[in-house]
Design an enzyme around this catalytic site. Structure first.
Site, PDB file in Angstrom:
ATOM      1  N   ASP A   1      47.266 106.663  13.007  1.00  0.00           N
ATOM      2  CA  ASP A   1      46.575 107.619  12.137  1.00  0.00           C
ATOM      3  C   ASP A   1      45.339 108.177  12.815  1.00  0.00           C
ATOM      4  OD1 ASP A   1      45.969 109.093   9.902  1.00  0.00           O
ATOM      5  OD2 ASP A   1      45.183 107.402   8.750  1.00  0.00           O
ATOM      6  N   HIS A   2      45.291 109.488  12.961  1.00  0.00           N
ATOM      7  CA  HIS A   2      44.145 110.143  13.589  1.00  0.00           C
ATOM      8  C   HIS A   2      43.178 110.704  12.548  1.00  0.00           C
ATOM      9  CE1 HIS A   2      42.127 112.875  16.604  1.00  0.00           C
ATOM     10  NE2 HIS A   2      42.305 111.785  17.323  1.00  0.00           N
ATOM     11  N   SER A   3      43.385 110.406  11.280  1.00  0.00           N
ATOM     12  CA  SER A   3      42.476 110.882  10.242  1.00  0.00           C
ATOM     13  C   SER A   3      41.197 110.055  10.244  1.00  0.00           C
ATOM     14  CB  SER A   3      43.146 110.820   8.872  1.00  0.00           C
ATOM     15  OG  SER A   3      43.454 109.490   8.522  1.00  0.00           O
TER      16      SER A   3
END
Length: 324
Positions: free
Chosen positions: A269-271
């Site tokens: 997850d790059h959030s």
């Protein structure tokens, strides 16, 4: 008149625009909404491979995440419908816009620019792999000078913008940045209250490269007066551990579970988002900085609110965290 203009802001994939015509965030049906949030799913979800283009959708009219019938690269989804407004108006002298990205198309990637995102509506294949979040908020133009001030702190890497002379006095900082000038800032960080078109309060935390600290631990948690659970990209070797050294603690989320179920680890997850650990506090923030020692000296920020719909959606998405 200036006060009839509208403003739309994207956080994480960040665009700013307003014009004499009505510009707003659009929902999945193409209708104006006060705000919406998209959570793009990663390709790998607990070893189940997807397309990397599916996304969950949330706005003020729904009570929980909904799986979109569109893909993130579709012009018929909320993002595509909203960005289409810019494409129809970007050559008009009655419109202001700014497009920026720390890794813009066909340009090299210097780390001294703010870790903030902006793009036209062309979702890259490299963006399919990891999860991402996007927040769109509709503001009246009276908020625009405040947002313009915050741009001085985050130091965005602009690659396309327009500020016609008639607008420059109202948004002087944005005009300076558009002219490739560096605005003067008196302090290394700034906190402002913003109010959406329909009255939702948001707080904008913006830090410059001169504020060299983890924004979550050193500033946001202490200012909001609450312990935070933080989701950020834990992919690199210099991520920061959970921190309980100050009055209000910051703990790293290690896994996310959205309705479906759609479960994945922070590794996928790059959030970048956080929620208050205590349900009574109801804080949710979405931003553009990881809990990473390499990003302590970058510009960037967070948009925070105590909206109960947003808080419930993100707090329930937290599937596991690592205590100090």
């Amino acid at each position: 008149m200036f006060f009839f203009f509208k403003l739309c802001v994207f956080v994480l994939s960040f665009m700013i625009c307003f014009s004499e015509a009505v510009i707003s965030c659009f929902n999945e049906d193409g209708r104006p909404v006060d705000w919406f949030i998209i959570y793009k799913l990663p390709i790998y979800k607990m070893e189940v491979k997807g397309s990397g283009l599916e996304y969950m959708y949330l706005d003020s009219t729904v009570t929980n995440w909904q799986m979109s019938t569109h893909t993130i690269n579709s012009s018929r989804g909320a993002l595509g419908r909203t960005l289409t407004q810019l494409y129809y108006k970007y050559k008009s002298n009655s419109s202001v816009y700014m497009i920026y990205n720390d890794a813009p198309p066909e340009l090299k990637y210097p780390s001294h620019y703010g870790h903030t995102k902006e793009r036209g509506y062309d979702y890259p294949s490299s963006g399919k792999y990891y999860g991402q979040t996007l927040n769109c908020i509709t503001y009246n133009s009276i908020q625009f000078p405040l947002i313009s001030q915050q741009l001085a702190f985050i130091y965005p890497r602009v690659y396309n913008c327009s500020v016609p002379p008639a607008f420059s006095p109202h948004i002087a900082v944005m005009a300076q940045i558009c002219d490739a000038k560096t605005p003067f800032i008196k302090t290394p960080k700034n906190l402002l209250k913003l109010v959406s078109e329909r009255g939702q309060t948001f707080f904008s935390f913006a830090k410059s490269p001169y504020y060299v600290d983890d924004i979550y631990t050193g500033w946001v948690a202490q200012t909001l007066g609450t312990d935070l659970l933080v989701e950020s990209w834990m992919h690199q070797g210099h991520q920061l551990p959970s921190n309980c050294s100050l009055s209000h603690h910051v703990m790293n989320i290690v896994s996310v579970c959205l309705p479906g179920p759609q479960m994945f680890s922070s590794y996928e997850d790059h959030s970048k988002w956080c929620v208050s650990y205590a349900f009574k506090d109801q804080w949710t923030c979405l931003g553009d900085l990881n809990r990473d020692s390499g990003q302590a000296g970058r510009g960037g920020g967070l948009i925070c609110s105590q909206n109960p719909i947003i808080y419930k959606a993100f707090r329930q998405a937290m599937a596991g965290y690592k205590h100090c």
